[in-house]
Design a protein around this motif. Structure first.
Motif, short mmCIF file in Angstrom:
data_model
loop_
_atom_site.label_atom_id
_atom_site.label_comp_id
_atom_site.label_asym_id
_atom_site.label_seq_id
_atom_site.Cartn_x
_atom_site.Cartn_y
_atom_site.Cartn_z
N THR A 158 2.92 8.91 16.64
CA THR A 158 2.48 10.29 16.77
C THR A 158 2.54 10.94 15.41
O THR A 158 3.25 10.47 14.50
CB THR A 158 3.37 11.07 17.75
OG1 THR A 158 4.74 10.99 17.30
CG2 THR A 158 3.28 10.49 19.16
N LEU A 159 1.80 12.01 15.23
CA LEU A 159 1.79 12.69 13.94
C LEU A 159 3.12 13.38 13.69
O LEU A 159 3.73 13.95 14.61
CB LEU A 159 0.65 13.71 13.90
CG LEU A 159 -0.77 13.14 14.04
CD1 LEU A 159 -1.79 14.26 13.99
CD2 LEU A 159 -1.05 12.12 12.96
N MET A 160 3.56 13.33 12.46
CA MET A 160 4.83 13.95 12.09
C MET A 160 4.78 15.46 12.32
O MET A 160 3.80 16.12 11.96
CB MET A 160 5.13 13.70 10.61
CG MET A 160 5.61 12.31 10.27
SD MET A 160 6.05 12.24 8.52
CE MET A 160 6.49 10.51 8.36
N PRO A 161 5.86 16.03 12.86
CA PRO A 161 5.95 17.49 12.93
C PRO A 161 5.99 18.06 11.51
O PRO A 161 6.42 17.37 10.57
CB PRO A 161 7.29 17.73 13.65
CG PRO A 161 7.59 16.44 14.34
CD PRO A 161 7.00 15.37 13.48
N PRO A 162 5.54 19.28 11.30
CA PRO A 162 5.50 19.86 9.94
C PRO A 162 6.83 19.76 9.20
O PRO A 162 6.85 19.45 8.00
CB PRO A 162 5.11 21.32 10.20
CG PRO A 162 4.35 21.26 11.49
CD PRO A 162 5.00 20.19 12.30
N GLN A 197 1.90 9.91 8.99
CA GLN A 197 1.66 11.15 8.25
C GLN A 197 0.44 11.91 8.75
O GLN A 197 0.48 13.12 8.89
CB GLN A 197 1.49 10.82 6.76
CG GLN A 197 1.36 12.03 5.87
CD GLN A 197 1.40 11.64 4.40
OE1 GLN A 197 2.05 10.66 4.03
NE2 GLN A 197 0.72 12.41 3.58
N ASP A 198 -0.66 11.21 8.98
CA ASP A 198 -1.86 11.87 9.49
C ASP A 198 -2.77 10.83 10.14
O ASP A 198 -2.45 9.65 10.17
CB ASP A 198 -2.60 12.64 8.39
CG ASP A 198 -2.95 11.77 7.20
OD1 ASP A 198 -3.25 10.57 7.41
OD2 ASP A 198 -2.93 12.25 6.05
N ARG A 199 -3.91 11.28 10.65
CA ARG A 199 -4.81 10.38 11.37
C ARG A 199 -5.45 9.33 10.45
O ARG A 199 -5.75 8.22 10.89
CB ARG A 199 -5.89 11.18 12.10
CG ARG A 199 -5.31 12.11 13.15
CD ARG A 199 -6.37 12.65 14.10
NE ARG A 199 -5.78 13.62 15.01
CZ ARG A 199 -5.04 13.32 16.08
NH1 ARG A 199 -4.80 12.05 16.36
NH2 ARG A 199 -4.54 14.26 16.85
N ALA A 200 -5.64 9.69 9.19
CA ALA A 200 -6.20 8.71 8.25
C ALA A 200 -5.24 7.55 8.06
O ALA A 200 -5.65 6.38 7.99
CB ALA A 200 -6.50 9.37 6.90
N GLU A 242 0.84 -1.19 0.00
CA GLU A 242 0.00 0.00 0.00
C GLU A 242 0.88 1.25 0.00
O GLU A 242 1.66 1.46 0.93
CB GLU A 242 -0.91 0.01 1.23
CG GLU A 242 -1.81 -1.21 1.36
CD GLU A 242 -2.86 -1.28 0.26
OE1 GLU A 242 -3.18 -0.23 -0.32
OE2 GLU A 242 -3.35 -2.39 -0.02
N HIS A 243 0.75 2.08 -1.03
CA HIS A 243 1.66 3.23 -1.17
C HIS A 243 1.55 4.21 -0.01
O HIS A 243 2.49 4.91 0.34
CB HIS A 243 1.40 3.95 -2.50
CG HIS A 243 0.08 4.65 -2.55
ND1 HIS A 243 -0.11 5.94 -2.09
CD2 HIS A 243 -1.13 4.23 -2.99
CE1 HIS A 243 -1.38 6.28 -2.25
NE2 HIS A 243 -2.01 5.27 -2.79
N TRP A 244 0.39 4.27 0.64
CA TRP A 244 0.18 5.21 1.73
C TRP A 244 0.71 4.68 3.06
O TRP A 244 0.89 5.44 4.02
CB TRP A 244 -1.31 5.51 1.90
CG TRP A 244 -2.15 4.27 2.08
CD1 TRP A 244 -2.81 3.58 1.10
CD2 TRP A 244 -2.39 3.55 3.30
NE1 TRP A 244 -3.44 2.48 1.63
CE2 TRP A 244 -3.21 2.44 2.97
CE3 TRP A 244 -1.99 3.73 4.63
CZ2 TRP A 244 -3.63 1.52 3.94
CZ3 TRP A 244 -2.41 2.82 5.59
CH2 TRP A 244 -3.23 1.73 5.23
#
Length: 233
Positions: free
Chosen positions: A222-226, A196-199, A172-174
């Motif tokens: 955890t979500l990646m910092p910007p 990368q994100d919650r999805a 899965e590429h994502w």
């Protein structure tokens, strides 16, 4: 479910009607057997159509319709209008039935049937062999397959599960990311690092849960910092 086919999940004892079955009888059969469609077979046993609840509702709905305007009738296709009139005013199965049938073979995989139901926005497919009806696969039949306990690879080792999760992520590429790691203990998969994100977090939990032998999934990412997200892109 992976190896299931129409043959293994279909309902084989199907209520059928002849082309000259009258509407009142068809409606009574549907109520009696608590079904939403009845295949139509001719005297030789060949499948020729199906009458659904939608076909019967069309018969009732026509009572509330207004006739088309004189101007609109100038552009109407006579053949289409005649077919529509017959199907909405008919008294027997062959006059109101759907003849454009969606069928599958006995060996069609369950996954393909599910995709077909989704793509065509239908509730069932007819299983046929050489033009003869063998059974019906409905959405309810597919749901029963999902309810079956998964015994395959129930005792898979933690390392085998970890490798299977990694392989699934690579497909899965994502899903695959060098910033996400996986550990498995007693069949419980744990994700560590960043996502990368919650999805993506939700997708990873579902992906791991689909692996045979997995007993639970824990997400510690955890979500990646910007700034890290920018580098990853």
């Amino acid at each position: 479910m992976d190896n299931a086919t129409a043959r293994s999940v279909m309902t084989s004892e199907v209520v059928v009607i002849p082309p000259d079955a009258r509407i009142l009888k068809i409606a009574a059969l549907m109520r009696q057997h608590r079904i939403s469609a009845v295949p139509v077979v001719d005297k030789g046993g060949a499948l020729v159509g199906i009458v659904t609840e939608a076909d019967l509702m069309r018969r009732l709905a026509v009572m509330a319709e207004k006739p088309p305007s004189w101007f609109a009738s100038l552009f109407a296709d006579p053949s289409e209008e005649a077919d529509r009139f017959a199907r909405s005013h008919g008294f027997v199965a062959e006059e109101i039935m759907t003849t454009e049938l969606v069928t599958v073979s006995l060996e069609t995989p369950v996954a393909e049937i599910a995709a077909l139901l989704e793509q065509r926005h239908i509730r069932r497919v007819l299983v046929v062999k050489a033009g003869r009806l063998c059974g019906i696969v409905s959405r309810a039949d597919l749901l029963r397959v999902l309810d079956e306990p998964r015994n395959d690879a129930a005792d898979a080792s933690d390392e085998r599960i970890r490798l299977a999760v990694i392989a699934a992520m690579r497909r899965e590429h994502w899903a695959y990311s060098p910033y996400t790691s996986i550990s498995v203990e007693d069949g419980v998969v744990t994700f560590h690092g960043f996502s990368q994100d919650r999805a993506v977090q939700r997708g990873l939990r579902v992906l791991a849960g689909c692996i045979p032998g997995v007993k639970g999934v824990v997400d510690k990412t955890t979500l990646m910092p910007p700034e890290m997200l920018y580098q990853a892109l």
